[in-house]
Design a protein around this motif. Structure first.
Motif, short mmCIF file in Angstrom:
data_model
loop_
_atom_site.label_atom_id
_atom_site.label_comp_id
_atom_site.label_asym_id
_atom_site.label_seq_id
_atom_site.Cartn_x
_atom_site.Cartn_y
_atom_site.Cartn_z
N VAL A 32 0.85 -1.20 0.00
CA VAL A 32 0.00 0.00 0.00
C VAL A 32 0.88 1.24 0.00
CG1 VAL A 32 -2.07 -0.97 1.05
CG2 VAL A 32 -0.19 -0.24 2.50
N GLY A 33 0.34 2.30 -0.59
CA GLY A 33 1.07 3.55 -0.67
C GLY A 33 0.17 4.74 -0.43
N ILE A 34 0.79 5.90 -0.25
CA ILE A 34 0.06 7.17 -0.08
C ILE A 34 0.61 8.15 -1.10
CG2 ILE A 34 -0.44 9.09 1.47
CD1 ILE A 34 -0.02 7.24 3.83
N HIS A 35 -0.27 8.72 -1.93
CA HIS A 35 0.18 9.72 -2.89
C HIS A 35 -0.20 11.13 -2.42
CE1 HIS A 35 -3.82 10.46 -4.71
NE2 HIS A 35 -4.04 9.16 -4.52
N MET A 77 9.95 9.73 -5.91
CA MET A 77 10.08 11.12 -6.36
C MET A 77 9.46 11.23 -7.74
SD MET A 77 11.80 13.40 -4.45
CE MET A 77 12.63 14.45 -5.62
N PRO A 78 8.24 11.79 -7.87
CA PRO A 78 7.60 11.92 -9.17
C PRO A 78 7.89 13.29 -9.79
CG PRO A 78 6.02 12.41 -7.48
CD PRO A 78 7.35 12.17 -6.78
N LEU A 137 5.68 11.56 -3.15
CA LEU A 137 5.73 12.95 -2.70
C LEU A 137 4.80 13.85 -3.51
CD1 LEU A 137 9.53 13.54 -2.05
CD2 LEU A 137 7.76 12.87 -0.43
N ALA A 138 4.26 14.87 -2.86
CA ALA A 138 3.42 15.85 -3.54
C ALA A 138 4.28 16.69 -4.49
CB ALA A 138 2.74 16.75 -2.52
#
Length: 697
Positions: A601-604, A659-660, A626-627
Motif C-alpha cells: 500500500v502507498g500514499i500519494h 520522487m515523481p 511525494l506531492a
C-alpha cells in the motif's frame, strides 16, 4: 446531528487547504460534501452552470466579493453567499459592534476567516435556509399545478361543482348552473348557497354543517338535503365540501350530486378527457408524461429499450401570418393524424402547441435515425388544405435513445429539445432536419451525460489505461509501473478526461467503487501478460476513498494477486493522503488487511498534511509518493533540505519514497541525492498504453 443530505460547497479563495479544512469540519454535519474550488472569474462563470448550495468567498486572483455578488445576481441564482475577511480588512464589512454588516437568509458579510466555528455555522444555517426556500418553491409549484389541474377538471366535469367564499358563490361550472337553472355564470355570483336549499330544517342543518367545516372539522364532509332550483322545483341531492384554492386564495369547494348520478362513469370519462388533446384526439402532455414514466421503468428493468422523438414544426409563424389560426389548427391536425397513422407501434402525443412527442420501443440507434428521417420527409411532402388554399410545413426532430443507464425522463426530454435547438442553430432557424443526442458529446458540460458516459465506459471497456515506469535505484530496473486512468469522449474535439475531470460526478452517482474495480481488474490483466516475459514486473494503482473504506477490497486484491502469479508486491494500491487522514482508523485496518494478503500500500500527494509523517507512522504504508510542490522547489537549498529530512524520516519507518514529476535534467540530477528509492517523470519516460520494459544490458 449528522445531516444525511449532500452539501455542494463552492469556495472562491487562494488557499485550497483552507477550503479542504472547511470540508473536513463540515463532514461532522453532512453525509457528503462536494467541494468546488476556484479563484478567477472565468472559472466562476463556467462552474455556476452547476447547482451549488453555498458560496464562500475569501480572496481571489481577479475577483472581489462585490464582483461575485453581481455575477450571481446576473445569473438569477438563488445561491447563499458568505464573505470572509481577515482582521485588517474586516472593518469594512462589519458594524461598530464588530458584527457582520449583513446577516440574512441569503448572505453573511463579513466573517473572519480564522473564526472557523462561525464560518461552519454560517454555512450550515445558509444551507438550511436555502433548503427551506427550495422546498417552499416546490410546494408552491405543486399547489399551483394542483389548482390548475383542479380548475381544468372542474370546467370539463359533468359533475356540478362550485366555489364558495364564506358561503357565497364565487364560481360555478356549467353543470352546476344547469342543475339549478341559472342561464349565465354571472347570475350565480354573490348568491348565498343556502338560497339553493329547500326547507327550514335543511337550512338549519346545513348552517351547522358549514360552520363545523369552516372551523376545521372534517369528520363530516357530506350533507344530504332537498335542493331548490330557480324555478321553484326541488330534487334530492348530496352535497360534498372540500378545502380548495382559487387564484391562490383559500375557498370552499362544493360538489352537488343528484341521487341518480353515475359518479364512476363520470370519473372514467374525466380521466380520459384530461389526457387527451381536444384538437388532434392524440394524447396530450399529461398522457405522454404518464406513459413515459411507465416505459422508463420498464427500460430500467431491462425489459425493453426505447427511443424518444421531439418533433417541432418549423414554419408555424408564416402559416399563421398567411392563413391565420385556421391554417395553424389545420396544419397541426393533419400532422398529428399523419404521425398517428405512420407510427402505428409507437406512442404519439401532442406535447405543446406546435410540438409532438413520439415514444417507440426496441429500435437500434440506426433504426431510430432512419425512422426520424422518414417522418421528417413525410411531413415535408404533405399538402395541407385550408379552406380553398394549400400550405405545407417542415419539422425539426430531436432524437434520444432511452437505455437502462439513461438519465431520468425530464432530463431525456430536455435533451430531445436541446437537439432541436442545435438544429435551429446549425440551419439558421430553417429547420427541416434530424439530430441525434449523443450523451458523450455533451459530457464536458452536462453531469448527467458524463455519468452515462462513465457507466457506458464501465460496461463496454471504453476507459483507457496508461503506464509510466518508475526507476528503482536499488535494483537498477524500471519494471515498476504507475497506472493512470483516462476517459476518451466521442466528441468533435476528441476530448480525453483524467479522473480530476470526472470523479466528482462519479462520486455523486456512486460510481467510484465500480471505476476502481474496473481499473484494478484491467490493469492486472495487462500485468499478467507482461509478467509472462518479465516476471518481476509490478504495478502501482491509485484508488479512491470509496475503496479505502470498502471491506471487500482485501479479498479482491488477494484474488488479483493470485491471478498474476501470487507474488507479494506485484500489486501496490495507493490512496490520497487527505483521504487517509479523513479515515485514519479505517485506513490503518485496511492497510493491515491488504498487507496480510501480500498487497503493498502507498500514499500519494504525501506531505501536504501538517502531520504527514505521524499519519504514515500510524497506518504503516510501504510507499509514499511525494506531492508535486516538494519536487518543484527542490533546486532551492532550503526546500532540498526539507525533502531530504522528510525522506530520512520516512526511511526510518521502513517506508520507500517515490520522487515523481521529474521533468528536466536539473531536477533529475538533484533527485539522485535525496535518498528516494524510486524516480519517475517525463524526463525519464512518458506514460504509454503498454508496459514497456527495456532489455537488460
Amino acid at each position: 446531528m449528522r445531516n444525511k443530505a449532500l452539501l455542494n460547497l463552492l469556495v472562491i479563495d487562494e488557499d485550497q487547504l483552507y477550503a479542504e479544512r472547511l470540508v473536513s469540519l463540515l463532514s461532522s454535519y453532512y453525509e457528503d460534501v462536494n467541494l468546488g474550488f476556484l479563484d478567477d472569474e472565468e472559472e466562476l462563470l463556467k462552474i455556476l452552470r452547476q447547482q451549488w448550495d453555498v458560496l464562500v468567498f475569501g480572496r481571489a486572483y481577479d475577483l472581489s466579493f462585490t464582483d461575485v455578488v453581481g455575477i450571481v445576481q446576473e445569473q438569477s441564482l438563488d445561491l447563499p453567499m458568505i464573505g470572509l475577511m481577515s482582521d485588517d480588512l474586516a472593518v469594512t464589512g462589519r458594524n461598530d459592534d464588530g458584527l457582520p454588516a449583513v446577516i440574512d437568509g441569503n448572505m453573511v458579510k463579513a466573517l473572519l476567516a480564522e473564526k472557523e466555528t462561525e464560518v461552519v455555522m454560517a454555512i450550515c444555517l445558509q444551507h438550511a435556509s436555502l433548503c427551506s426556500r427550495r422546498y417552499l418553491k416546490t410546494l408552491r409549484y405543486i399547489l399551483s399545478e394542483a389548482e390548475q389541474r383542479a380548475n381544468i377538471l372542474i370546467k370539463n366535469s359533468k359533475s356540478a361543482v362550485a366555489y364558495l367564499d364564506q358561503g357565497i358563490h364565487i364560481f360555478a361550472n356549467d353543470p352546476y348552473l344547469e342543475l339549478f337553472g341559472f342561464e349565465d355564470f354571472n347570475d350565480i355570483i354573490g348568491v348565498p348557497v343556502i338560497d339553493l336549499i329547500a326547507g327550514g330544517d335543511n337550512i338549519k342543518g346545513f348552517k351547522r354543517f358549514l360552520s363545523q367545516f369552516d372551523k376545521g372539522s372534517r369528520a363530516q364532509v357530506e350533507f344530504k338535503f332537498e335542493s331548490r332550483r330557480t324555478d321553484g322545483t326541488t330534487f334530492e341531492a348530496k352535497l360534498q365540501l372540500a378545502a380548495a384554492t382559487l387564484e391562490g386564495e383559500p375557498v370552499t369547494q362544493i360538489i352537488i350530486q343528484q341521487n341518480n348520478n353515475n359518479s364512476a362513469e363520470i370519473a372514467k370519462r374525466l380521466s380520459v378527457a384530461e389526457r387527451q388533446d381536444s384538437l388532434t384526439g392524440l394524447n396530450n402532455r399529461r398522457g405522454f408524461e404518464e406513459y413515459f414514466e411507465t416505459l422508463y421503468q420498464l427500460v430500467l428493468e431491462n425489459k425493453t429499450n426505447a427511443g424518444l422523438f421531439y418533433i417541432q414544426l418549423d414554419n408555424i409563424g408564416k402559416i399563421s401570418t398567411s392563413l391565420g389560426l385556421q391554417g395553424v389548427d389545420a396544419t397541426i391536425k393533419q400532422v398529428g393524424y399523419a404521425l398517428d397513422e405512420k407510427i402505428s407501434g409507437g406512442f404519439v402525443s401532442r406535447f405543446s402547441d406546435t410540438a409532438f412527442t413520439v415514444l417507440v420501443e426496441n429500435l437500434t440507434t440506426s433504426a431510430l435515425k432512419e425512422l426520424a428521417e422518414r417522418i421528417r420527409v413525410s411531413i415535408s411532402e404533405m399538402y395541407i388544405d385550408v379552406d380553398k388554399r394549400t400550405t405545407n410545413t417542415t419539422a425539426s426532430i430531436g432524437i434520444v435513445k432511452i437505455e437502462s443507464n439513461s438519465a431520468e425522463p425530464t432530463v431525456l426530454l430536455e435533451r430531445a429539445i436541446d437537439a432541436v435547438n442545435d438544429i435551429r442553430i446549425k440551419t439558421q432557424n430553417q429547420g427541416d432536419a434530424c439530430h441525434f443526442y449523443n450523451p458523450s458529446e455533451h459530457a464536458t458540460n452536462d453531469d448527467n451525460a458524463l455519468a452515462e458516459s462513465l457507466i457506458n465506459a464501465i460496461a463496454h471497456n471504453h476507459f483507457e489505461l496508461f503506464f509510466q515506469p518508475m526507476y528503482d535505484i536499488n535494483t537498477d530496473r524500471s519494471d515498476f509501473f504507475e497506472v493512470y486512468l483516462r476517459l476518451p469522449l466521442s466528441d468533435t474535439e476528441n476530448t480525453v478526461l483524467s479522473p480530476d475531470g470526472f470523479m466528482s460526478v462519479a462520486k455523486t452517482h456512486k460510481l467510484r467503487e465500480k471505476i476502481d474495480r474496473w481499473v484494478l481488474i484491467n490493469a492486472c490483466k495487462q500485468l499478467n501478460e507482461v509478467r509472462k516475459t518479465h516476471p518481476q514486473a509490478r504495478i502501482l494503482v491509485q484508488l479512491t476513498s470509496a475503496s479505502l473504506i470498502d471491506k471487500k477490497l482485501p479479498n479482491v486484491a488477494s484474488q488479483l494477486i493470485n491471478a498474476v502469479g501470487g507474488a507479494a508486491g506485484a500489486l501496490t494500491l495507493q490512496f490520497n493522503e487527505q483521504d487517509v487522514a479523513n479515515h485514519l482508523t479505517v485506513a490503518k485496518a485496511q492497510f493491515a488487511a491488504l498487507s496480510r494478503v501480500g498487497c503493498q500500500v502507498g500514499i500519494h500527494h504525501f506531505g501536504k498534511a501538517a502531520k504527514a509523517i505521524e499519519i504514515a507512522d500510524f497506518v504503516q504504508p510501504n510507499l509514499i509518493r511525494l506531492a508535486r510542490n516538494y519536487v518543484e522547489g527542490i533546486n532551492n537549498a532550503d526546500n532540498l533540505e526539507t525533502v531530504k529530512s522528510l525522506i530520512l524520516r520516512a526511511k526510518a519507518l521502513n517506508i520507500d519514497v517515490l520522487m515523481p514529476y521529474i521533468e528536466e535534467a536539473a531536477t533529475m540530477s538533484v533527485s539522485w541525492s535525496v535518498g528516494a528509492r524510486y524516480l519517475q517523470g517525463y524526463y525519464l519516460e512518458e506514460p504509454s498504453r503498454t508496459m514497456h520494459i527495456a532489455p537488460e544490458k
